[in-house]
Design a protein around this motif. Sequence first.
Motif, PDB file in Angstrom:
ATOM      1  N   UNK A 421       0.859  -1.184   0.000  1.00  0.00           N
ATOM      2  CA  UNK A 421       0.000   0.000   0.000  1.00  0.00           C
ATOM      3  C   UNK A 421       0.897   1.236   0.000  1.00  0.00           C
ATOM      4  N   UNK A 422       1.333   1.678  -1.194  1.00  0.00           N
ATOM      5  CA  UNK A 422       2.299   2.780  -1.300  1.00  0.00           C
ATOM      6  C   UNK A 422       1.639   4.161  -1.326  1.00  0.00           C
ATOM      7  N   UNK A 423       0.768   4.420  -0.358  1.00  0.00           N
ATOM      8  CA  UNK A 423      -0.015   5.664  -0.326  1.00  0.00           C
ATOM      9  C   UNK A 423       0.888   6.896  -0.370  1.00  0.00           C
ATOM     10  N   UNK A 424       0.468   7.901  -1.138  1.00  0.00           N
ATOM     11  CA  UNK A 424       1.242   9.125  -1.307  1.00  0.00           C
ATOM     12  C   UNK A 424       0.818  10.206  -0.315  1.00  0.00           C
ATOM     13  N   UNK A 425       1.725  11.139  -0.085  1.00  0.00           N
ATOM     14  CA  UNK A 425       1.402  12.314   0.731  1.00  0.00           C
ATOM     15  C   UNK A 425       0.417  13.199  -0.033  1.00  0.00           C
ATOM     16  N   UNK A 426      -0.389  13.967   0.710  1.00  0.00           N
ATOM     17  CA  UNK A 426      -1.248  14.962   0.069  1.00  0.00           C
ATOM     18  C   UNK A 426      -0.392  16.035  -0.589  1.00  0.00           C
ATOM     19  N   UNK A 427      -0.746  16.417  -1.787  1.00  0.00           N
ATOM     20  CA  UNK A 427       0.065  17.356  -2.567  1.00  0.00           C
ATOM     21  C   UNK A 427       0.150  18.738  -1.938  1.00  0.00           C
ATOM     22  N   UNK A 428      -0.852  19.099  -1.116  1.00  0.00           N
ATOM     23  CA  UNK A 428      -0.842  20.441  -0.527  1.00  0.00           C
ATOM     24  C   UNK A 428      -0.204  20.460   0.868  1.00  0.00           C
ATOM     25  N   UNK A 429       0.401  19.352   1.274  1.00  0.00           N
ATOM     26  CA  UNK A 429       1.099  19.309   2.554  1.00  0.00           C
ATOM     27  C   UNK A 429       0.235  18.988   3.752  1.00  0.00           C
ATOM     28  N   UNK A 430      -1.078  18.875   3.570  1.00  0.00           N
ATOM     29  CA  UNK A 430      -1.968  18.525   4.682  1.00  0.00           C
ATOM     30  C   UNK A 430      -1.811  17.041   5.013  1.00  0.00           C
ATOM     31  N   UNK A 431      -2.181  16.630   6.231  1.00  0.00           N
ATOM     32  CA  UNK A 431      -2.075  15.213   6.587  1.00  0.00           C
ATOM     33  C   UNK A 431      -2.966  14.344   5.709  1.00  0.00           C
ATOM     34  N   UNK A 432      -2.519  13.120   5.458  1.00  0.00           N
ATOM     35  CA  UNK A 432      -3.352  12.171   4.728  1.00  0.00           C
ATOM     36  C   UNK A 432      -4.481  11.744   5.655  1.00  0.00           C
ATOM     37  N   UNK A 433      -5.735  11.951   5.222  1.00  0.00           N
ATOM     38  CA  UNK A 433      -6.868  11.766   6.128  1.00  0.00           C
ATOM     39  C   UNK A 433      -7.577  10.427   5.938  1.00  0.00           C
ATOM     40  N   UNK A 434      -7.083   9.603   5.034  1.00  0.00           N
ATOM     41  CA  UNK A 434      -7.778   8.358   4.743  1.00  0.00           C
ATOM     42  C   UNK A 434      -7.502   7.247   5.744  1.00  0.00           C
ATOM     43  N   UNK A 435      -8.311   6.224   5.608  1.00  0.00           N
ATOM     44  CA  UNK A 435      -8.148   4.984   6.376  1.00  0.00           C
ATOM     45  C   UNK A 435      -8.305   3.854   5.374  1.00  0.00           C
ATOM     46  N   UNK A 436      -7.238   3.543   4.620  1.00  0.00           N
ATOM     47  CA  UNK A 436      -7.373   2.607   3.491  1.00  0.00           C
ATOM     48  C   UNK A 436      -7.924   1.245   3.915  1.00  0.00           C
ATOM     49  N   UNK A 437      -9.063   0.890   3.356  1.00  0.00           N
ATOM     50  CA  UNK A 437      -9.670  -0.391   3.679  1.00  0.00           C
ATOM     51  C   UNK A 437      -8.731  -1.540   3.344  1.00  0.00           C
ATOM     52  N   UNK A 438      -7.930  -1.357   2.284  1.00  0.00           N
ATOM     53  CA  UNK A 438      -7.014  -2.424   1.879  1.00  0.00           C
ATOM     54  C   UNK A 438      -6.057  -2.817   3.001  1.00  0.00           C
ATOM     55  N   UNK A 439      -5.680  -1.854   3.849  1.00  0.00           N
ATOM     56  CA  UNK A 439      -4.736  -2.162   4.927  1.00  0.00           C
ATOM     57  C   UNK A 439      -5.301  -3.233   5.855  1.00  0.00           C
ATOM     58  N   UNK A 440      -6.554  -3.083   6.219  1.00  0.00           N
ATOM     59  CA  UNK A 440      -7.178  -4.024   7.152  1.00  0.00           C
ATOM     60  C   UNK A 440      -7.444  -5.369   6.464  1.00  0.00           C
ATOM     61  N   UNK A 441      -7.723  -5.322   5.167  1.00  0.00           N
ATOM     62  CA  UNK A 441      -7.882  -6.560   4.405  1.00  0.00           C
ATOM     63  C   UNK A 441      -6.547  -7.276   4.283  1.00  0.00           C
ATOM     64  N   UNK A 442      -5.477  -6.532   4.011  1.00  0.00           N
ATOM     65  CA  UNK A 442      -4.142  -7.121   3.964  1.00  0.00           C
ATOM     66  C   UNK A 442      -3.806  -7.799   5.292  1.00  0.00           C
ATOM     67  N   UNK A 443      -4.085  -7.088   6.381  1.00  0.00           N
ATOM     68  CA  UNK A 443      -3.768  -7.624   7.704  1.00  0.00           C
ATOM     69  C   UNK A 443      -4.506  -8.938   7.953  1.00  0.00           C
ATOM     70  N   UNK A 444      -5.794  -8.961   7.653  1.00  0.00           N
ATOM     71  CA  UNK A 444      -6.593 -10.161   7.899  1.00  0.00           C
ATOM     72  C   UNK A 444      -6.154 -11.322   7.020  1.00  0.00           C
ATOM     73  N   UNK A 445      -5.568 -11.032   5.846  1.00  0.00           N
ATOM     74  CA  UNK A 445      -5.096 -12.088   4.959  1.00  0.00           C
ATOM     75  C   UNK A 445      -3.840 -12.770   5.488  1.00  0.00           C
ATOM     76  N   UNK A 446      -3.172 -12.142   6.458  1.00  0.00           N
ATOM     77  CA  UNK A 446      -1.978 -12.756   7.048  1.00  0.00           C
ATOM     78  C   UNK A 446      -0.793 -12.782   6.107  1.00  0.00           C
ATOM     79  N   UNK A 447      -0.636 -11.736   5.301  1.00  0.00           N
ATOM     80  CA  UNK A 447       0.469 -11.662   4.346  1.00  0.00           C
ATOM     81  C   UNK A 447       1.531 -10.669   4.830  1.00  0.00           C
ATOM     82  N   UNK A 448       2.703 -10.756   4.227  1.00  0.00           N
ATOM     83  CA  UNK A 448       3.716  -9.735   4.486  1.00  0.00           C
ATOM     84  C   UNK A 448       3.296  -8.426   3.854  1.00  0.00           C
TER      85      UNK A 448
END
Length: 528
Positions: A421-448
């Motif tokens: 999950x190579x998420x990028x920084x916000x272009x305007x310098x503000x914090x990234x506000x997302x909560x990528x669903x893929x992260x939790x799916x990756x975790x539950x899959x038990x993968x590196x």
Amino acid sequence: MKAEIYLSDKGLCKDSESEKIEFNEIVSMAMNGKLIKYILHFNALVIYSKSFNALPSPFLSMCICRLICKGHAEWQNEKGQIRKIGIALIWKLLVCFIKEHLTYKAAIRQIADEVAKLLEKEKEEPVLDLKKRPLFLRLDLTFGIMAGGSVGHIAGVVNNLEKYSGAPILVSSEPVPTVKEAIEFVLLDEEVPYRNVSRISAFMFNLVNYPVMENLVKDHDISFIYQRSGLDIYSGVKLAVSCNLPYVLEYNGSEVWCETHWGSNNLRFIELAEKIETLTFQHADLITCVSEPLRQELLSRGVDGKKIIVTPNGVDPERYYPDIDKQTVRRKYHIGSEKVVIGFIGTFGAWHGTEILTEAYAELRKKYHNIHLLLIGDGIKMGEVKRIIQMNQLEDSVTLTGIVPQKEGPLYLGACDILVSPTLKNSDGTPFFGSPTKIFEYMAMGKGIVASNIDQMAEVLKDGETALLVEPNSVQAAKEAIEKLIENSELRVLLGKNARKEACSKYTWEMHTGKIVTALRGRIEREV
């Protein structure tokens, strides 16, 4: 040659000899002047859409279809109903086109007046009875979304609401994949005016869908209204104010900001859109957001912090789990069982970093030949990804699956050894506000896992324990972390085992939904 142009559902295709073109590709070609090579190119044409009301800019769309086809052309919906694209249809659409362009300003004034009145109105203190049924509103005027984080989020909450309240009713402009069949579903399929004028139909959808929802409240005992935020959507808060019902707003970020920074940046009526966002904040009894940066943004806009809770996205660990057969998808795409498969799933958005991952993979292929890149999804960055693949001659070791149905997502992730999950920084310098669903799916899959060391991902994932965290926007950092997992299968297993345990103990959709209902009950009881 025959063309088959799709607005949403590729499953309608029956002719394997036809050239298949996504509707968005046609629109893009028309805007950048590349459509000229297709003028009178096809002998026959069929354009498919889920309904005749689902096509944006119907007059211009039909003109384009007629322009590129010198023979028979027709428009077909998912029910198999057909409209011939000829002079009669185009003339009818032209009359509507002219009428809508002459009257849309009056329609906007009507919307603006209603929003202004709602902003001035005081909301009474509602009563919450969790034995009654919650009304879940998904009111985006969109069609054909078959997978992605929004789909996972909606299904995750809707599927678990009954554990904390009465049986929910889901109201949406289209069916939502992976929502349980037993859940009552109300489809908003009424004709929406002003589809020929950019942005206006989204505003008008509030007026069209409100009577349907009002009747639902009259016919059922409703406990509270739960609404996903969206651009130009206010009918849910209007319903809550008019019927004196508790109102939960799921806030996933300012759609005005997203369109400005990640979209085409050609929004019209921005001031009205911002007033609608303010209206939903003002009358919400509870605002649930997925990250701390979103909470801070809401506070900066004057929202009472007592009615904001942060609930990161989640996962259904019974659908996403480590023991899914990894060979099914590999066989489909002829990926050898000996390959170390590096995977990504998502909508290839401006913030997803798929181009960073592809460049990192290109570097890795110079050293490793037992690896394969599996990119699951599609989106605005696909063109750049394809360019990197072609430039580095990676076609034989990269698989682009396109968008796959939500229910098949776990099977595709199961084919992978490393998930990125190579998420990028916000272009305007503000914090990234997302909560990528893929992260939790990756975790539950038990993968590196390899993920950007950024905002919520850095809070959820622990570097060296549940994932390898890397500097965002860095091809070199991504390459080095992925390389470490390519060479160390034991580390992949360890990280995956720890990540799965963390996901199951902290980040399930059941826990996510329970926190929201508990917080709403606390808010209403304090108000009373």
